[in-house]
Scaffold this motif. Sequence first.
Motif, PDB file in Angstrom:
ATOM      1  N   ARG A  45      -1.906  -2.584  -9.469  1.00 37.57           N
ATOM      2  CA  ARG A  45      -1.494  -2.581 -10.925  1.00 37.57           C
ATOM      3  C   ARG A  45      -0.236  -3.764 -10.578  1.00 37.57           C
ATOM      4  O   ARG A  45       0.161  -3.956 -11.473  1.00 37.57           O
ATOM      5  CB  ARG A  45      -0.699  -1.329 -11.696  1.00 37.57           C
ATOM      6  CG  ARG A  45      -1.994  -0.846 -12.182  1.00 37.57           C
ATOM      7  CD  ARG A  45      -1.603   0.030 -13.422  1.00 37.57           C
ATOM      8  NE  ARG A  45      -2.714   0.976 -13.835  1.00 37.57           N
ATOM      9  CZ  ARG A  45      -3.880   0.596 -13.349  1.00 37.57           C
ATOM     10  NH1 ARG A  45      -4.885  -0.099 -14.430  1.00 37.57           N
ATOM     11  NH2 ARG A  45      -4.780   1.788 -14.820  1.00 37.57           N
ATOM     12  N   ARG A  46       0.105  -4.009  -9.544  1.00 36.32           N
ATOM     13  CA  ARG A  46       0.823  -5.130  -8.784  1.00 36.32           C
ATOM     14  C   ARG A  46      -0.070  -5.692  -7.928  1.00 36.32           C
ATOM     15  O   ARG A  46      -0.733  -5.064  -7.137  1.00 36.32           O
ATOM     16  CB  ARG A  46       2.089  -4.712  -9.604  1.00 36.32           C
ATOM     17  CG  ARG A  46       2.038  -4.303  -8.107  1.00 36.32           C
ATOM     18  CD  ARG A  46       3.865  -3.225  -7.669  1.00 36.32           C
ATOM     19  NE  ARG A  46       4.104  -2.589  -6.754  1.00 36.32           N
ATOM     20  CZ  ARG A  46       3.814  -2.660  -5.555  1.00 36.32           C
ATOM     21  NH1 ARG A  46       3.744  -4.024  -4.949  1.00 36.32           N
ATOM     22  NH2 ARG A  46       4.231  -1.636  -4.763  1.00 36.32           N
ATOM     23  N   LEU A  47       0.436  -6.897  -7.680  1.00 33.68           N
ATOM     24  CA  LEU A  47       0.773  -7.488  -5.569  1.00 33.68           C
ATOM     25  C   LEU A  47       1.816  -6.842  -5.030  1.00 33.68           C
ATOM     26  O   LEU A  47       2.735  -6.664  -5.277  1.00 33.68           O
ATOM     27  CB  LEU A  47       0.932  -8.580  -5.646  1.00 33.68           C
ATOM     28  CG  LEU A  47       1.055 -10.118  -4.689  1.00 33.68           C
ATOM     29  CD1 LEU A  47      -0.966  -9.261  -3.986  1.00 33.68           C
ATOM     30  CD2 LEU A  47       1.165 -10.666  -4.066  1.00 33.68           C
ATOM     31  N   ALA A  48       1.245  -5.887  -4.002  1.00 33.61           N
ATOM     32  CA  ALA A  48       1.647  -5.510  -3.272  1.00 33.61           C
ATOM     33  C   ALA A  48       1.741  -6.422  -1.837  1.00 33.61           C
ATOM     34  O   ALA A  48       1.116  -6.121  -0.596  1.00 33.61           O
ATOM     35  CB  ALA A  48       1.070  -3.583  -2.727  1.00 33.61           C
ATOM     36  N   GLY A  49       2.753  -7.022  -2.035  1.00 33.90           N
ATOM     37  CA  GLY A  49       2.379  -8.381  -0.848  1.00 33.90           C
ATOM     38  C   GLY A  49       1.890  -7.329   0.591  1.00 33.90           C
ATOM     39  O   GLY A  49       1.374  -8.178   1.314  1.00 33.90           O
ATOM     40  N   HIS A  50       2.620  -6.798   1.590  1.00 28.75           N
ATOM     41  CA  HIS A  50       3.149  -6.709   2.487  1.00 28.75           C
ATOM     42  C   HIS A  50       1.384  -5.634   2.825  1.00 28.75           C
ATOM     43  O   HIS A  50       0.903  -6.007   4.190  1.00 28.75           O
ATOM     44  CB  HIS A  50       4.177  -5.436   2.943  1.00 28.75           C
ATOM     45  CG  HIS A  50       5.449  -5.664   2.690  1.00 28.75           C
ATOM     46  ND1 HIS A  50       5.505  -6.793   3.673  1.00 28.75           N
ATOM     47  CD2 HIS A  50       6.438  -5.833   1.759  1.00 28.75           C
ATOM     48  CE1 HIS A  50       7.382  -6.710   3.978  1.00 28.75           C
ATOM     49  NE2 HIS A  50       7.439  -5.917   2.234  1.00 28.75           N
ATOM     50  N   VAL A  51       0.713  -5.123   1.932  1.00 30.46           N
ATOM     51  CA  VAL A  51      -0.527  -4.484   2.048  1.00 30.46           C
ATOM     52  C   VAL A  51      -1.265  -5.859   1.602  1.00 30.46           C
ATOM     53  O   VAL A  51      -2.365  -5.601   2.642  1.00 30.46           O
ATOM     54  CB  VAL A  51      -1.022  -3.673   1.221  1.00 30.46           C
ATOM     55  CG1 VAL A  51      -2.453  -3.080   1.001  1.00 30.46           C
ATOM     56  CG2 VAL A  51       0.075  -2.383   0.498  1.00 30.46           C
TER      57      VAL A  51
END
Length: 155
Positions: A45-51
């Motif tokens: 539901r968003r950019l989980a940047g680290h993942v």
Amino acid sequence: MSIIKPTPGHDEDSGPMTPEQFALRLGERFPEKRRTLLNHVQAYRRLAGHVFFAEEINTPLLALLEEEEDIGAIQWYCMLIEKMWFQGDTDAKNIVEVTIIERLSDDPALWLRFGQYISKEFRWAVNDKILPMLALNIPKLPTDGWQKKRPRNRK
């Protein structure tokens, strides 16, 4: 991709770039990653940047560095990492520091090989700012006498 929208008219001089903007750049260079980005954003539901960047930069870059055949792709990933750190906002820099650099440094041979593809300025930043902050027990990247690797001419 309605959840992540490019910033109209954004260029390097208009302020720090966000992880979302770097994710879009990744999709511009590697079109197959556009679908991956869309699926990621839908799942989280968003950019989980680290993942996202662990999967879409670390994984392919480590494989490329191991084989060292597609020099152009290696250089592009390294350029993106540098831009994320030098031109990115706090979130983008944090992704570089604790996700990308930390993982790249796990294998000493690949770590030193990575250092051959980044600018001298970024090697200095890694050695003098990032590594001390992370308190990692890894060798500093050489900064003297190294030239960035250039693409090989292919027939």
